[in-house]
Design an enzyme around this catalytic site. Structure first.
Site, PDB file in Angstrom:
ATOM      1  N   LYS A  33       0.841  -1.346   0.143  1.00  0.00           N
ATOM      2  CA  LYS A  33       0.090  -0.043   0.118  1.00  0.00           C
ATOM      3  C   LYS A  33       1.075   1.278  -0.129  1.00  0.00           C
ATOM      4  CE  LYS A  33      -0.765   0.349   4.937  1.00  0.00           C
ATOM      5  NZ  LYS A  33      -0.030   1.503   5.326  1.00  0.00           N
ATOM      6  N   THR A  34       1.961   1.128   0.525  1.00  0.00           N
ATOM      7  CA  THR A  34       2.850   2.438   0.585  1.00  0.00           C
ATOM      8  C   THR A  34       3.382   2.785  -0.764  1.00  0.00           C
ATOM      9  OG1 THR A  34       3.540   2.051   2.968  1.00  0.00           O
ATOM     10  CG2 THR A  34       5.079   3.665   1.642  1.00  0.00           C
ATOM     11  N   ASP A 215      -3.893   7.288   4.874  1.00  0.00           N
ATOM     12  CA  ASP A 215      -3.390   5.893   4.752  1.00  0.00           C
ATOM     13  C   ASP A 215      -4.144   5.389   6.300  1.00  0.00           C
ATOM     14  OD1 ASP A 215      -1.945   3.859   4.791  1.00  0.00           O
ATOM     15  OD2 ASP A 215       0.029   4.603   5.338  1.00  0.00           O
ATOM     16  N   GLU A 216      -4.115   4.090   6.274  1.00  0.00           N
ATOM     17  CA  GLU A 216      -4.737   3.428   7.542  1.00  0.00           C
ATOM     18  C   GLU A 216      -5.916   4.059   7.997  1.00  0.00           C
ATOM     19  OE1 GLU A 216      -3.270   0.763   8.367  1.00  0.00           O
ATOM     20  OE2 GLU A 216      -0.987   0.971   8.479  1.00  0.00           O
ATOM     21  N   GLN A 246      -7.595  -5.332   9.597  1.00  0.00           N
ATOM     22  CA  GLN A 246      -6.445  -4.799  10.460  1.00  0.00           C
ATOM     23  C   GLN A 246      -6.751  -3.694  11.291  1.00  0.00           C
ATOM     24  OE1 GLN A 246      -2.255  -5.014   8.531  1.00  0.00           O
ATOM     25  NE2 GLN A 246      -3.743  -4.886   6.649  1.00  0.00           N
ATOM     26  N   ARG A 595       2.422 -10.946  10.043  1.00  0.00           N
ATOM     27  CA  ARG A 595       3.437 -10.294  10.244  1.00  0.00           C
ATOM     28  C   ARG A 595       4.624 -11.325   9.610  1.00  0.00           C
ATOM     29  NH1 ARG A 595       2.193  -6.073   9.595  1.00  0.00           N
ATOM     30  NH2 ARG A 595       0.142  -7.072   9.259  1.00  0.00           N
TER      31      ARG A 595
END
Length: 722
Positions: A33-34, A215-216, A246, A595
């Site tokens: 996503k970044t 973002d997020e 998330q 993770r």
């Protein structure tokens, strides 16, 4: 080759190129996503011709914002200076710096962090005569802060808490404004107030921000969502990146429903699913997909990878929690021998207290580790003290900073003298600094010492105007006596090095900020320190990481151990009766699983000590959702896959673990066998002639004879060598 688009997958490319109207990028864990965010920004500037100052990109940490700026600069091969790439709080601080005067503050307001808020609450409690033994400042703090967004909520409180809040909340607010201070809640609330009430300010920023990127988005709270709505113009060129699966910060106020609100509040938003994962193997991702499917009413997606199937997930069950720790420790050593580094491995748990056994074992076995969550640089006492001095130099009417350093280092100015000064300041309607000269009711000795302190600050103000920042820091710690105090401190050298690190910050700031004068530059730096004070940095050394799942969000490791996966521990007991909490617990495990890059280990124990009691927990219901074909069963779990004889041979191969278990968990039992000699508190010495379950038969001397007894009764003591 197109450096902005060629290495993107189809969904990522669509997210970059869909630049008109509202867009929802539902980005699964590890889906890049970044890269999408930074490529989209670079595309808007480089290809669409949007001026960089007309973009607003919001993320949740300064670290993420800095990473985004670095990537954008590399893509555009130019500086990102002047761009609005920041956290919500940094963005609001920047807006308030220009417009806060509408609300009766000055542009040189200072930001106080969480610790400062606690200290301010203690001050107003003392002024109201509220005993801290009756009311813990840290317990009432969240209630005070929650009232800032909606003071009417005080009606929902019951006595006596409501009475305390009626006294403390308005006084806390008054103290902040009187001292030109704002807390982190104020940054958002005051910005929303200005954008709501000042039409010209709102229209100015709507015209400036042609494109918004957030973002997020699943972590936004209601106030942050409202800010985005206020800043969006009629074109609604708002791009959000988020993932309901998330969303794990409900306890901080994050509202998972904001993603659905976006669909309702913005006009026909495009939805793009980013499902290709670049981090994990397909086995790990399939397990995560199976776990999260237990949550209903979610935007459906299925993560997949091109990294292959990978290793099976190991699911180990120990007889005790000590066995669990020993197994993981042995596995870490084996992985080290295979070439994995400590820093490539992490142990994740639901609650902090799970770490204790791991820490004790790692210390004993010399395995380097860190518990992620230590005190950050910006919260260290020496940094906060020097920051308070700097605040006072540029704003001598900051009563909070005055109180912090007036007797730091010790100058013989006691709490009583400061309180008398505060009473006099209240009577005169002056700041503490002003009252030092104008007060009439202060003791002579205290007055003399306070005058000396005031002269120190005035001298430092003059020094600041003549010296560069590096020299001024040296002057400050020398003239204030802070350096001398550190010379007598065991940790003085380390603390002095921390203070010197501020010099680096000031040097960097000179090249980053455009400021018309030194005072303004110092204001910017102090603002930056306040914004970073709640974030933590960790050294990039080769150490194993231990952390809660919340702390692991946004991180990745080649090897991940998720431990204590038992009903009541993960998920927590309190979630059993609340479907929303249980869904969040499931999302936490989803985050934990994703993770892992190469290898994933799940573990638990049949029994463990919990708050002093020996408890037996069932396997976590979340683990039971994972198909057994994805798992390699170890420890007691092998009972379900192999015959009893093979399991017994495998499990008992470690004599040390077995002996440790017996000594730790059976130390309250009498491990009696035929022929053992014992002492009995009533019958005296005897010999065990048989043992059956919890009972034993013991032959005592005349007149007692043979007795059938409970073998673990406290009256029985096994004789040494018996």
């Amino acid at each position: 080759m197109d450096r902005l688009l060629d290495d993107l997958n189809e969904a990522q490319r669509e997210a970059v190129l869909t630049i008109e109207g509202p867009v929802m990028a539902i980005a699964g864990a590890g889906s890049g996503k970044t890269s999408v965010l930074t490529r989209r920004i670079a595309y808007l500037i480089d290809r669409a011709g949007v001026p960089k100052e007309n973009l607003l990109a919001i993320t949740f940490t300064n670290k993420a914002a800095n990473e985004m700026k670095t990537r954008i600069a590399q893509l555009l091969r130019t500086s990102t200076r002047g761009m609005w790439v920041s956290t919500f709080h940094s963005m609001c601080a920047r807006i308030l710096r220009e417009h806060i005067e509408y609300l009766g503050y000055t542009r040189h307001f200072q930001i106080i962090d969480d610790d400062d808020v606690t200290q301010m609450i203690k001050i107003v409690m003392r002024e109201q005569g509220i005993d801290r033994k009756l009311l813990n400042p840290n317990r009432i703090k969240p209630h005070i802060l929650s009232l800032k967004a909606d003071p009417a909520r005080i009606k929902a409180y019951e006595e006596p808490l409501a009475g305390y809040l009626r006294k403390l909340f308005p006084l806390y607010q008054k103290r902040l404004k009187d001292n030109n201070l704002v807390d982190f809640e104020d940054l958002l609330i005051l910005t929303k107030q200005i954008l709501t009430e000042q039409d010209d300010v709102r229209r100015y920023y709507q015209a400036q921000f042609q494109y918004l990127l957030v973002d997020e988005f699943q972590d936004t709270n209601d106030l942050q969502y409202d800010l985005i709505r206020l800043l969006a113009n009629q074109q609604e060129n708002v791009f959000i990146v988020g993932d309901e699966d998330q969303s794990i910060y409900a306890f901080r106020g994050a509202n998972i429903a904001n993603i659905r609100r976006f669909q309702d509040d913005f006009t026909d938003p495009s939805m793009i699913l980013l499902e290709q994962n670049y981090r994990s193997t397909n086995t790990i991702l399939e397990a995560a997909n199976q776990v999260i499917r237990g949550n209903k009413d979610r935007i459906e997606k299925n993560l997949y990878s091109t990294r292959g199937e990978g290793e099976k997930i190991v699911f180990y069950k120990g007889y005790t929690d000590y066995d669990e720790v020993e197994y993981i420790t042995d596995t870490i050593r084996r992985l080290r021998s295979e070439g994995y580094r400590y820093k490539e491995m992490a142990i994740l748990y639901r609650t902090n207290n799970i770490s204790r056994l791991f820490e004790e074992t790692f210390i004993r076995q010399h395995i380097p580790y860190k518990v992620v969550g230590s005190t950050s640089f910006f919260k260290r006492k020496e940094i906060k003290d020097i920051v308070a001095y700097l605040r006072l130099v540029i704003n001598p009417h900051d009563d909070y900073s005055f109180r912090r350093v007036v007797n730091e280092p010790r100058r013989g100015i006691g709490a009583k003298s400061v309180e008398r000064l505060a009473d006099e300041a209240e009577r005169l309607d002056r700041s503490l600094f002003e009252t030092v000269s104008e007060g009439e009711e202060l003791p002579r000795t205290g007055q003399r010492r306070l005058n000396s302190f005031k002269e120190l600050i005035e001298t430092l103000q003059a020094d600041l105007s003549k010296q560069d920042f590096n020299t001024f820091i040296d002057t400050l710690i020398e003239k204030s006596g802070y350096r001398k105090m550190l010379e007598d401190d065991e940790q003085g050298d380390i603390r002095l090095e921390n203070i010197y690190e501020l010099k680096t910050m000031f040097k960097e700031a000179e090249g980053f900020y455009v400021a018309e004068d030194k005072e303004t530059l110092l204001t910017y730096v102090l603002e930056d320190i306040a914004l970073k004070s709640q974030e933590e940095e960790h050294a990039d050394s080769d150490v194993l990481s231990l952390m809660t799942v919340h702390a692991a969000k946004g991180l990745e490791f080649r090897v991940v151990f998720v431990v204590a996966l038992e009903q009541g521990l993960f998920p927590l007991h309190r979630s059993f009766e609340d479907p929303k909490q249980l869904s969040e617990e499931r999302r936490l495990l989803y985050v934990a699983l994703t993770r892992a890059m190469d290898r994933l280990y799940l573990s638990n124990a049949r029994q463990r000590r919990w708050y002093g009691e020996l408890v037996n927990n069932l396997d976590s219901e979340f683990v039971r959702a994972i198909d057994k074909s994805l798992l390699k069963l170890e420890g007691l779990n092998r009972k379900h896959a192999e015959n009893e004889a093979r399991y017994t041979k495998d499990y008992n191969r470690s004599k040390g673990i077995r002996q440790r278990r017996e000594s730790l968990y059976e130390k309250d039992e009498n491990a009696l066998d035929h022929g053992d000699k014992i002492n009995h508190a009533v019958f005296g010495e005897g010999v065990v002639i048989s043992v059956s379950g919890e009972q034993c038969k013991v032959a005592f001397s005349h007149p007692h004879g043979i007795k059938t007894l409970m073998k673990n009764h406290p009256s029985i003591t096994k004789k040494a060598g018996g």
